[in-house]
Design a protein around this motif. Structure first.
Motif, short mmCIF file in Angstrom:
data_model
loop_
_atom_site.label_atom_id
_atom_site.label_comp_id
_atom_site.label_asym_id
_atom_site.label_seq_id
_atom_site.Cartn_x
_atom_site.Cartn_y
_atom_site.Cartn_z
N UNK A 1 0.88 -1.26 -0.10
CA UNK A 1 0.01 -0.01 -0.01
C UNK A 1 0.83 1.25 0.11
N UNK A 2 0.42 2.25 -0.63
CA UNK A 2 1.21 3.39 -0.93
C UNK A 2 0.15 4.54 -0.47
N UNK A 3 0.76 5.47 0.52
CA UNK A 3 -0.06 6.54 1.02
C UNK A 3 0.09 7.97 0.60
N UNK A 4 -0.68 8.45 0.03
CA UNK A 4 -0.57 9.95 -0.55
C UNK A 4 -1.40 10.94 0.63
N UNK B 1 -3.93 -32.36 -5.61
CA UNK B 1 -4.04 -33.08 -4.70
C UNK B 1 -2.69 -32.63 -3.54
N UNK B 2 -1.68 -31.91 -4.34
CA UNK B 2 -0.60 -31.59 -3.35
C UNK B 2 -0.67 -30.48 -2.25
N UNK B 3 0.05 -30.34 -1.26
CA UNK B 3 -0.15 -29.22 -0.26
C UNK B 3 0.97 -28.13 -0.61
N UNK B 4 0.49 -27.03 -1.19
CA UNK B 4 1.62 -26.11 -1.53
C UNK B 4 1.91 -25.19 -0.40
N UNK B 5 3.04 -24.69 -0.45
CA UNK B 5 3.52 -23.80 0.63
C UNK B 5 3.21 -22.23 0.18
N UNK B 6 2.35 -21.71 1.27
CA UNK B 6 1.69 -20.43 1.32
C UNK B 6 2.27 -19.25 2.01
N UNK B 7 2.39 -17.81 1.41
CA UNK B 7 2.94 -16.85 2.21
C UNK B 7 2.32 -15.62 1.76
N UNK B 8 2.12 -14.95 2.95
CA UNK B 8 1.46 -13.60 2.64
C UNK B 8 2.49 -12.38 3.45
N UNK B 9 2.59 -11.22 2.76
CA UNK B 9 3.44 -10.33 3.30
C UNK B 9 2.97 -8.92 2.89
N UNK B 10 2.79 -8.01 4.00
CA UNK B 10 2.35 -6.86 3.81
C UNK B 10 3.37 -5.63 3.75
N UNK B 11 2.96 -4.57 3.21
CA UNK B 11 4.10 -3.33 3.31
C UNK B 11 3.40 -2.04 3.03
N UNK B 12 3.46 -1.20 3.70
CA UNK B 12 3.10 0.26 3.61
C UNK B 12 4.34 1.18 3.26
N UNK B 13 4.22 1.98 2.34
CA UNK B 13 5.18 2.90 1.87
C UNK B 13 4.46 4.45 1.51
N UNK B 14 5.39 5.44 1.69
CA UNK B 14 4.83 6.61 1.37
C UNK B 14 4.86 7.11 -0.16
N UNK B 15 3.73 7.54 -0.62
CA UNK B 15 3.61 8.04 -2.19
C UNK B 15 4.05 9.51 -2.06
N UNK B 16 3.14 10.15 -2.34
CA UNK B 16 3.37 11.66 -2.09
C UNK B 16 2.77 12.22 -0.74
N UNK B 17 3.84 12.25 0.01
CA UNK B 17 3.12 12.44 1.43
C UNK B 17 4.06 13.81 1.97
N UNK B 18 3.37 14.90 2.06
CA UNK B 18 3.68 16.20 2.23
C UNK B 18 3.00 16.95 3.38
N UNK B 19 4.03 17.49 4.16
CA UNK B 19 3.74 18.30 5.44
C UNK B 19 4.12 19.68 5.20
N UNK B 20 2.92 20.71 5.27
CA UNK B 20 3.06 22.08 5.21
C UNK B 20 3.33 22.55 6.64
N UNK B 21 4.26 23.71 6.57
CA UNK B 21 4.56 24.19 7.90
C UNK B 21 4.41 25.71 8.18
#
Length: 418
Positions: free
Chosen positions: A185-188, A398-418
């Protein structure tokens, strides 16, 4: 449909062209160059440019403009989506999509474009199909082709081309059966000087790497599927089942693919994972300014905020800065006035800060406005929207697969005004 395709680099040179129906003169790109000159930033070139006899539809990826020439009116998004597919295919084949990579593999590039478009209409755009038609270049294959004079083009029509699942080739076999899913996920966001959120939205994707034998049928369910409102699916997803049960049911392509992309724009659903305390002041008639900046984590559920980088364009009147970072390093370019602070990880027990003074031009008036800060960061093992995968099930094998889930958050256009 698409008559011609021109590839233009950052310097404005056409380094590759491909024509399907008829040869269109390079001079048609002059209209594109005029629009490019008028644009303030490279990405601000209009995606659709009308000319007296053609339409120019373009995308900018990896500092290369992909410009399609259209003679009759077509849905622009149809062409834009195709151009993105072309870029993704080049990246899949060559590892990177750069001018050098395209020039080094120019024969494969022309072979791919010939297969992807038939008489100007999209034909084979799935990676699995293309890889059976045209083998990806390797050092060994390139050497053999040079010696024997053979090409990368396959002998037979791909088995999946005429099936109901054209995105998956038949007869897939693996010794290790694995299915990995990355929720990225990218947060703007724009934060005002009081810390209130002016606007915030999340662009999310679920990328998959599936290496399973045979023809598996997968279902993926979520804890909170109602979050996924504005969604775009890979063609393998059965849309009717999603509408009825909010469950993703699909026969996956072989290898890497993007299962879905989504957009969360409701303000109340978007949590802001970092906060900024700032005190930046310029006194009228003084040659000194005060600079005080502190970062901290917020609503991160105990996860570490890492790879933090803060950058800001300081006012023109600032000659130099004398700052003291509590962690990380900073750089300031006196010519461009660009301040960059590489923070690293944020430790909640000892918040990183950057404090000091700014030297201003003597006699110059106070700057009209305070600088804005652009912040980049990553948070591993967390989706900021709260999206969570409930379970992944497999049917048909019939086989059992190996399953994996990974999450990540990163900044997109993230702006702070002063």
């Amino acid at each position: 449909m698409i008559h011609s395709l021109f590839l233009i680099n950052a310097s404005g040179d056409i380094f590759l062209e491909k024509h399907w129906k008829s040869v269109v003169s390079r001079s048609v790109c002059d209209y594109f160059f005029e629009a490019q000159e008028r644009a303030s930033e490279p990405e601000n070139v209009p995606p659709v440019i009308p000319t007296p006899h053609h339409y120019l539809i373009s995308v900018l990826r990896h500092r290369i403009y992909f410009v399609a020439v259209i003679q009759s009116e077509v849905p622009p998004l149809f062409v834009i989506e195709f151009l993105h597919r072309v870029v993704d295919t080049f990246q899949d084949y060559f590892g990177v999509c750069t001018e050098a990579a395209i020039k080094d593999n120019v024969v494969v590039v022309y072979e791919l474009l010939e297969e992807m478009l038939d008489n100007g209409f999209p034909l084979a755009t799935e990676s699995n199909i293309l890889k059976e038609l045209i083998k990806p270049p390797t050092i060994l294959r390139t050497m053999v082709n040079t010696i024997t004079g053979s090409t990368n083009v396959g002998e037979q029509l791909p088995t999946g081309q005429l099936s109901v699942v054209p995105w998956r080739r038949t007869g897939v076999k693996y010794t290790n059966n694995e299915a990995y899913f990355d929720v990225v996920e990218e947060i703007d966001a724009i934060i005002d000087k009081s810390g209130s959120t002016i606007t915030a939205e999340i662009q999310g994707v679920i990328d998959a790497c599936v290496k399973l034998t045979g023809m598996p049928d997968l279902t993926l369910s979520f804890m909170n599927p109602r979050l996924l409102d504005d969604v775009s699916f890979h063609p393998c997803v059965r849309f009717k089942r999603w509408e009825a049960e909010r469950i993703l049911s699909f026969i996956p392509p072989d290898g890497n693919f993007r299962l879905l992309s989504y957009h969360v724009s409701s303000q109340n659903l978007v949590a802001i994972p970092v906060y900024v305390k700032h005190n930046i002041t310029f006194r009228e008639g003084s040659s000194q300014g005060r600079f005080d900046l502190t970062l901290g984590p917020k609503q991160t559920m105990g996860k570490v905020v890492e790879s933090v980088l803060v950058s800001s364009q300081l006012p023109r009147g600032v000659l130099n800065v004398n700052l003291n970072p509590s962690q990380g390093t900073y750089t300031f370019d006196p010519v461009t006035k660009l301040l960059s602070w590489d923070v690293g990880k944020i430790n909640p027990q000892k918040l990183p800060s950057l404090k000091g003074t700014m030297s201003l031009q003597a006699g110059a008036s106070k700057p009209d406005e305070n600088p804005t800060f652009n912040i980049q960061f990553k948070i591993q093992q967390m989706a900021i929207s709260g999206l969570k995968v409930n379970r992944l099930d497999m049917y048909g094998e019939k086989y059992k697969p190996f399953k994996g889930i990974k999450y990540m958050t990163k900044a997109g256009k993230f702006q702070v005004r002063t």
